[in-house]
Design a protein around this motif. Structure first.
Motif, PDB file in Angstrom:
ATOM      1  N   LYS A  58     -76.136 -61.718 158.695  1.00 10.57           N
ATOM      2  CA  LYS A  58     -74.972 -62.718 158.575  1.00 10.57           C
ATOM      3  C   LYS A  58     -74.950 -63.795 159.530  1.00 10.57           C
ATOM      4  O   LYS A  58     -74.792 -65.088 159.076  1.00 10.57           O
ATOM      5  CB  LYS A  58     -73.465 -62.010 158.649  1.00 10.57           C
ATOM      6  N   LEU A  61     -77.932 -66.294 158.889  1.00 10.35           N
ATOM      7  CA  LEU A  61     -77.461 -67.282 157.857  1.00 10.35           C
ATOM      8  C   LEU A  61     -76.381 -68.363 158.286  1.00 10.35           C
ATOM      9  O   LEU A  61     -76.305 -69.359 157.683  1.00 10.35           O
ATOM     10  CB  LEU A  61     -76.953 -66.559 156.680  1.00 10.35           C
ATOM     11  N   GLY A  66     -79.842 -71.060 158.894  1.00 13.92           N
ATOM     12  CA  GLY A  66     -79.325 -70.669 157.674  1.00 13.92           C
ATOM     13  C   GLY A  66     -80.006 -71.237 156.505  1.00 13.92           C
ATOM     14  O   GLY A  66     -80.124 -70.577 155.435  1.00 13.92           O
ATOM     15  N   ASP A  67     -79.976 -72.601 156.767  1.00 15.19           N
ATOM     16  CA  ASP A  67     -80.580 -73.397 155.553  1.00 15.19           C
ATOM     17  C   ASP A  67     -81.987 -73.064 155.482  1.00 15.19           C
ATOM     18  O   ASP A  67     -82.624 -72.875 154.110  1.00 15.19           O
ATOM     19  CB  ASP A  67     -80.585 -74.986 155.692  1.00 15.19           C
ATOM     20  N   ARG A  70     -82.133 -69.614 153.362  1.00 21.28           N
ATOM     21  CA  ARG A  70     -81.466 -69.762 151.969  1.00 21.28           C
ATOM     22  C   ARG A  70     -82.977 -70.021 151.207  1.00 21.28           C
ATOM     23  O   ARG A  70     -83.008 -69.759 150.146  1.00 21.28           O
ATOM     24  CB  ARG A  70     -80.458 -70.431 151.909  1.00 21.28           C
ATOM     25  N   GLU A  71     -83.494 -71.272 151.744  1.00 22.74           N
ATOM     26  CA  GLU A  71     -84.499 -71.971 151.101  1.00 22.74           C
ATOM     27  C   GLU A  71     -85.744 -71.078 150.780  1.00 22.74           C
ATOM     28  O   GLU A  71     -86.564 -70.629 149.774  1.00 22.74           O
ATOM     29  CB  GLU A  71     -85.133 -73.016 151.876  1.00 22.74           C
ATOM     30  N   GLU A  73     -85.393 -67.757 150.760  1.00 18.44           N
ATOM     31  CA  GLU A  73     -84.965 -66.736 149.626  1.00 18.44           C
ATOM     32  C   GLU A  73     -85.100 -67.313 148.399  1.00 18.44           C
ATOM     33  O   GLU A  73     -85.600 -66.699 147.495  1.00 18.44           O
ATOM     34  CB  GLU A  73     -83.426 -66.437 149.951  1.00 18.44           C
ATOM     35  N   GLU A  74     -84.913 -68.522 147.920  1.00 13.34           N
ATOM     36  CA  GLU A  74     -84.924 -69.176 146.599  1.00 13.34           C
ATOM     37  C   GLU A  74     -86.641 -69.053 146.283  1.00 13.34           C
ATOM     38  O   GLU A  74     -86.724 -69.049 145.156  1.00 13.34           O
ATOM     39  CB  GLU A  74     -84.398 -70.340 146.678  1.00 13.34           C
TER      40      GLU A  74
END
Length: 83
Positions: A58, A61, A66-67, A70-71, A73-74
């Motif tokens: 957490k 992220l 964090g960005d 998340r990228e 992860e996608e």
């Protein structure tokens, strides 16, 4: 009349492939899968460790990375999907 050197052996099983002595099990390594499953099982049973790891995730992220996380992860979600 068949030639004796070309006649198929009846009732015999095909020879098994030679077992590698290198220790490399190749793709789908059973010993690696067992080790991973055992470690994942131990980690999941340790609720304090799970809470600490969840809190660290957490914070990561919400932090400066964090960005990027998340990228990543996608990208991971789309691996193997047709474009």
């Amino acid at each position: 009349m068949s030639h004796p050197h070309t006649k198929k052996a009846e009732g015999k099983q095909p020879a098994k492939p030679a077992v590698s002595t290198s220790g490399n099990e190749g793709e789908g390594s059973r010993s690696a899968a067992r080790a991973y499953d055992a470690g994942a099982g131990r980690a999941a049973k340790d609720s304090k460790k799970v809470e600490l790891l969840a809190e660290a995730a957490k914070e990561a992220l919400e932090g400066p990375e964090g960005d990027e996380l998340r990228e990543a992860e996608e990208r991971g979600k789309n691996v193997g999907k047709p474009r």
